[in-house]
Design an enzyme around this catalytic site. Structure first.
Site, PDB file in Angstrom:
ATOM      1  N   ARG A  37       0.825  -1.222   0.000  1.00 46.10           N
ATOM      2  CA  ARG A  37       0.000   0.000   0.000  1.00 46.10           C
ATOM      3  C   ARG A  37       0.852   1.262   0.000  1.00 46.10           C
ATOM      4  NH1 ARG A  37      -4.891  -2.255   3.718  1.00 46.10           N
ATOM      5  NH2 ARG A  37      -6.076  -3.021   1.959  1.00 46.10           N
ATOM      6  N   LYS A 197     -20.526 -15.961   0.063  1.00 47.37           N
ATOM      7  CA  LYS A 197     -21.947 -15.735   0.309  1.00 47.37           C
ATOM      8  C   LYS A 197     -22.649 -14.931  -0.771  1.00 47.37           C
ATOM      9  CE  LYS A 197     -21.478 -15.481   5.312  1.00 47.37           C
ATOM     10  NZ  LYS A 197     -21.404 -14.459   6.360  1.00 47.37           N
ATOM     11  N   GLY A 345      -9.162  -9.736  -2.537  1.00 45.00           N
ATOM     12  CA  GLY A 345      -7.839 -10.285  -2.219  1.00 45.00           C
ATOM     13  C   GLY A 345      -7.574 -11.648  -2.819  1.00 45.00           C
ATOM     14  N   GLY A 368     -13.647  -3.690  -0.532  1.00 48.31           N
ATOM     15  CA  GLY A 368     -14.985  -3.208  -0.179  1.00 48.31           C
ATOM     16  C   GLY A 368     -15.433  -2.071  -1.079  1.00 48.31           C
TER      17      GLY A 368
HETATM   18  P1  AMP Z   1     -15.524 -13.605  -0.191  1.00 47.62           P
HETATM   19  O1  AMP Z   1     -14.836 -12.915   0.957  1.00 47.62           O
HETATM   20  O2  AMP Z   1     -16.998 -13.491  -0.165  1.00 47.62           O
HETATM   21  O3  AMP Z   1     -14.919 -13.245  -1.525  1.00 47.62           O
HETATM   22  O4  AMP Z   1     -15.287 -15.147   0.033  1.00 47.62           O
HETATM   23  C1  AMP Z   1     -14.020 -15.701   0.037  1.00 47.62           C
HETATM   24  C2  AMP Z   1     -14.053 -16.997   0.772  1.00 47.62           C
HETATM   25  O5  AMP Z   1     -14.980 -17.871   0.168  1.00 47.62           O
HETATM   26  C3  AMP Z   1     -12.735 -17.690   0.774  1.00 47.62           C
HETATM   27  O6  AMP Z   1     -12.262 -17.729   2.088  1.00 47.62           O
HETATM   28  C4  AMP Z   1     -13.051 -19.079   0.251  1.00 47.62           C
HETATM   29  O7  AMP Z   1     -12.407 -20.107   0.962  1.00 47.62           O
HETATM   30  C5  AMP Z   1     -14.535 -19.179   0.434  1.00 47.62           C
HETATM   31  N1  AMP Z   1     -15.117 -20.161  -0.499  1.00 47.62           N
HETATM   32  C6  AMP Z   1     -15.095 -20.129  -1.837  1.00 47.62           C
HETATM   33  N2  AMP Z   1     -15.670 -21.220  -2.351  1.00 47.62           N
HETATM   34  C7  AMP Z   1     -16.074 -21.975  -1.316  1.00 47.62           C
HETATM   35  C8  AMP Z   1     -16.732 -23.228  -1.194  1.00 47.62           C
HETATM   36  N3  AMP Z   1     -17.097 -23.925  -2.282  1.00 47.62           N
HETATM   37  N4  AMP Z   1     -16.999 -23.695   0.051  1.00 47.62           N
HETATM   38  C9  AMP Z   1     -16.632 -23.002   1.140  1.00 47.62           C
HETATM   39  N5  AMP Z   1     -16.018 -21.808   1.088  1.00 47.62           N
HETATM   40  C10 AMP Z   1     -15.733 -21.298  -0.115  1.00 47.62           C
END
Ligand code: AMP
Length: 390
Positions: A37, A197, A345, A368
């Site tokens: 950064r 999610k 990230g 974000g």
């Molecule tokens: P996000 O912060 O919403 O971009 O989510 C990232 C996280 O989603 C990472 O830590 C991944 O390990 C998790 N992730 C991605 N695919 C899966 C999956 N099929 N099952 C469980 N966790 C997942």
């Protein structure tokens, strides 16, 4: 269009630059574990110095909750910045007050203020605190894209007390690329969304589907959609309270929204776990990555794109072998040789792991903030900047 630092006359002025020096520190707060950064801010700092300005740099670091905390001091940042620039960087004892005002930098000098969040007034966007920050300088520049989605004193409040407020070079680049891919993007425009999610990205999905030609879904998010369609998902991560919403989103998006057709499954999330690739997830397994057929299908679509927006991993990227799908998608985006904007990230790490950073048009520095931009939400730190006269 917002005013850019390039539009300002900085000669002999004291410029307040809101930078993002929220660097990771080793326990104890003395050692910086990544100076990425700080490096990202160098072009703006160097530009302002070349223009003959005196610089006041300000940032937050960590979450000190409105109180001074020596473990979250910006002192190590001053030392590192000084090394990178090859010139002295003076550290202020605080970010406001007469003692700080007395340190006003002459042209060519740099003063780094102490952590803005040592005062609770920063996050509260307090007017008096904002006025005090503004009184330190003649012009305002915001180069901290990563905090542009927050309306704080240093990103919004102080601007009304400054004659001009411009975007720094990094902020300018972020806005340029994010605007390019969201307003009249080169077509076909393909968005790839992954991560844990659906609930985190509802607004992003709703906004993207207004203008993209394809929306490719991966990560755990896919299983909420698949379950909503009545497909077996075994023990995969699913948001059961979002099934109705997922149905609505699929109905709105129609054929644009694509889901994985095969999955890498395992009984546990463990490095080197026994895996298989299936099109129907068995009851006792979890889907942890997109399968080869999905990689091939998505890669083919990406190959025909003229622009790509990507946020979020296709699987449990942190735990090999569940990183394969994400890395394969990184390669596909790179090979497509398109206008590509990547945020988040994990996607960035996948791009580095695939060794294709050079083939990506823009990797956003603000997770974000870039998601809010993609959701079509106006970022308060950007909205507050001075409009450029046409
Ligand atoms: P996000 O912060 O919403 O971009 O989510 C990232 C996280 O989603 C990472 O830590 C991944 O390990 C998790 N992730 C991605 N695919 C899966 C999956 N099929 N099952 C469980 N966790 C997942």
């Amino acid at each position: 269009m917002k005013l850019s630092i390039r539009d300002l006359d900085l000669k002999g002025k004291t410029v307040f630059i809101r930078v993002d020096f929220n660097v990771p520190l080793a326990p104890g707060g003395q050692e910086i574990t990544s100076d990425k950064r700080i490096r990202a801010s160098l072009p703006t700092i160097q530009y302002a110095l070349e223009q003959g300005a005196g610089l006041i740099l300000a940032s937050h670091l960590g979450r000190p909750k409105g109180k001074p905390n020596p473990e979250m001091s910006l002192k190590p940042v001053a030392a590192r910045l000084s090394e990178l620039l090859g010139r002295p960087v003076k550290m202020a004892p605080d970010c406001i007050g007469p003692e700080v005002a007395a340190l006003r930098p002459a042209p060519g000098e740099i003063l780094l203020l102490e952590n803005l969040r040592f005062h609770k007034e920063e996050e509260a966007n307090d007017p008096e605190f904002s006025k005090q920050l503004a009184s330190l300088a003649d012009v305002y520049v915001n180069d901290a894209f990563g905090t542009a989605h927050r309306a704080h004193a240093s990103t919004v409040g102080m601007i009304q007390y400054m004659p001009q407020a411009a975007a720094g070079l990094l902020m300018d680049k972020e806005l340029e690329y994010l605007t390019k891919v969201t307003k009249n993007p080169p077509r076909p425009c393909v968005a790839i969304l992954g991560g844990a999610k659906v609930s985190d990205k509802i607004e992003v999905i709703q906004n993207l589907m207004k203008f993209v030609d394809r929306l490719l879904i991966g990560g755990a998010m896919a299983y909420t959609f698949l379950k909503a369609k009545g497909e077996p998902v075994g023990k995969s991560l699913v948001e059961d309270d979002k099934l109705e919403l997922a149905k609505e989103l699929m109905a709105q998006a129609g054929e644009k929204l694509m889901l994985p057709v095969d999955h890498v499954v395992a009984s546990e999330i463990k490095e080197g776990a026994e895996t298989s690739t299936v099109s129907q997830i068995p009851d006792d397994k979890m889907g942890l990555d997109i399968g080869e057929k999905t990689v091939a299908m998505y890669s083919e679509i990406i190959a025909t794109a003229k622009s790509v927006i990507w946020n979020g991993p296709m699987g449990v990227f942190e735990v090999p072998p569940f990183d394969r799908g994400t890395v394969a998608i990184a390669k596909a985006v790179a090979q497509a040789n398109v206008l590509s904007v990547v945020g988040g990230g994990d996607s960035e790490k996948a791009i580095k792991a695939a060794g294709v950073s050079q083939q990506i048009s823009h990797i956003s520095t603000g997770g974000g903030a870039s998601l809010e931009f993609l959701a079509g939400i106006e970022l308060p730190g950007v909205a507050a900047l001075t409009d450029k006269l046409a």
